[in-house]
Design an enzyme around this catalytic site. Structure first.
Site, mmCIF file in Angstrom:
data_model
loop_
_atom_site.group_PDB
_atom_site.id
_atom_site.type_symbol
_atom_site.label_atom_id
_atom_site.label_comp_id
_atom_site.label_asym_id
_atom_site.label_seq_id
_atom_site.Cartn_x
_atom_site.Cartn_y
_atom_site.Cartn_z
ATOM 1 N N ASP A 88 14.305 54.707 55.234
ATOM 2 C CA ASP A 88 14.364 53.304 55.679
ATOM 3 C C ASP A 88 13.095 53.003 56.469
ATOM 4 O OD1 ASP A 88 15.047 50.912 57.259
ATOM 5 O OD2 ASP A 88 17.049 51.219 56.444
ATOM 6 N N HIS B 282 23.519 50.181 48.739
ATOM 7 C CA HIS B 282 22.881 51.336 49.374
ATOM 8 C C HIS B 282 23.754 51.914 50.459
ATOM 9 C CE1 HIS B 282 21.442 47.619 51.313
ATOM 10 N NE2 HIS B 282 21.428 48.289 52.446
HETATM 11 P P1 AMP Z 1 21.270 46.173 54.917
HETATM 12 O O1 AMP Z 1 21.154 45.442 53.596
HETATM 13 O O2 AMP Z 1 21.821 45.295 55.994
HETATM 14 O O3 AMP Z 1 22.060 47.463 54.764
HETATM 15 O O4 AMP Z 1 19.813 46.583 55.393
HETATM 16 C C1 AMP Z 1 18.805 46.893 54.463
HETATM 17 C C2 AMP Z 1 17.961 48.035 54.982
HETATM 18 O O5 AMP Z 1 16.900 48.228 54.065
HETATM 19 C C3 AMP Z 1 17.348 47.819 56.360
HETATM 20 O O6 AMP Z 1 17.682 48.915 57.209
HETATM 21 C C4 AMP Z 1 15.828 47.760 56.083
HETATM 22 O O7 AMP Z 1 15.053 48.346 57.107
HETATM 23 C C5 AMP Z 1 15.730 48.542 54.786
HETATM 24 N N1 AMP Z 1 14.597 48.154 53.946
HETATM 25 C C6 AMP Z 1 14.253 46.917 53.533
HETATM 26 N N2 AMP Z 1 13.158 46.950 52.745
HETATM 27 C C7 AMP Z 1 12.793 48.259 52.663
HETATM 28 C C8 AMP Z 1 11.731 48.953 52.019
HETATM 29 N N3 AMP Z 1 10.810 48.304 51.281
HETATM 30 N N4 AMP Z 1 11.658 50.302 52.162
HETATM 31 C C9 AMP Z 1 12.566 50.971 52.903
HETATM 32 N N5 AMP Z 1 13.607 50.365 53.535
HETATM 33 C C10 AMP Z 1 13.716 49.034 53.436
#
Ligand code: AMP
Length: 133
Positions: A28, A92
């Site tokens: 993340d 995820h």
């Molecule tokens: P959620 O959908 O609320 O579970 O959160 C989405 C997660 O994806 C968050 O913790 C973000 O930091 C992470 N995230 C978003 N874009 C990316 C990326 N390009 N690479 C890695 N993590 C990501």
């Protein structure tokens, strides 16, 4: 195409931790703790509970082996698991190394690591995952 599908396709870089035919794991970018990892299905599905029973079971087993690898390389009591999915519409599982219950609080300020630290962490998790195959 979701941002996570673009990561799987290699169009957007990620700190890859593990991969098999159907699932992908990567760090993340706004981690709650060092080694905070996301596990996703390669098939683009928004809501995790819209996966088939078999896909969900297989994803959980993949996440288990990623969590075992995380615990091998990062100091933690246990690896916690959470599903939110409010931000990115691609199913995820969050895997977070925990020293205490508070480490799994998504309202916590996010940690910052250098690109080198992120790469080293992902490489160590990937090596532990691959060596257990
Ligand atoms: P959620 O959908 O609320 O579970 O959160 C989405 C997660 O994806 C968050 O913790 C973000 O930091 C992470 N995230 C978003 N874009 C990316 C990326 N390009 N690479 C890695 N993590 C990501």
């Amino acid at each position: 195409m979701t941002i996570f599908s673009r990561i799987v396709a290699g169009e957007i870089p990620s700190y890859k931790c593990a991969e098999n035919e159907h699932f992908y794991a990567f760090l993340d970018i706004n981690p709650l703790a060092k080694g905070h990892t996301l596990v996703i299905p390669k098939r683009e599905v928004d809501y995790i509970f819209d996966l088939t029973d078999q896909e969900l079971a297989d994803m959980q087993v993949f996440a288990k082996h990623v969590a075992i690898a995380i615990k091998k390389v990062l100091p933690c009591i246990k690896v916690g698991q959470a599903v939110l999915g409010l931000e990115v519409p691609h199913a995820h599982i969050h895997l977070v190394p925990m020293q205490s219950e508070g480490d799994l609080n998504f309202a916590n300020p996010k940690k910052q690591f250098t690109p080198e630290e992120m790469q080293q962490t992902a490489d160590a998790i990937r090596a532990a995952y691959d060596s257990a195959l």
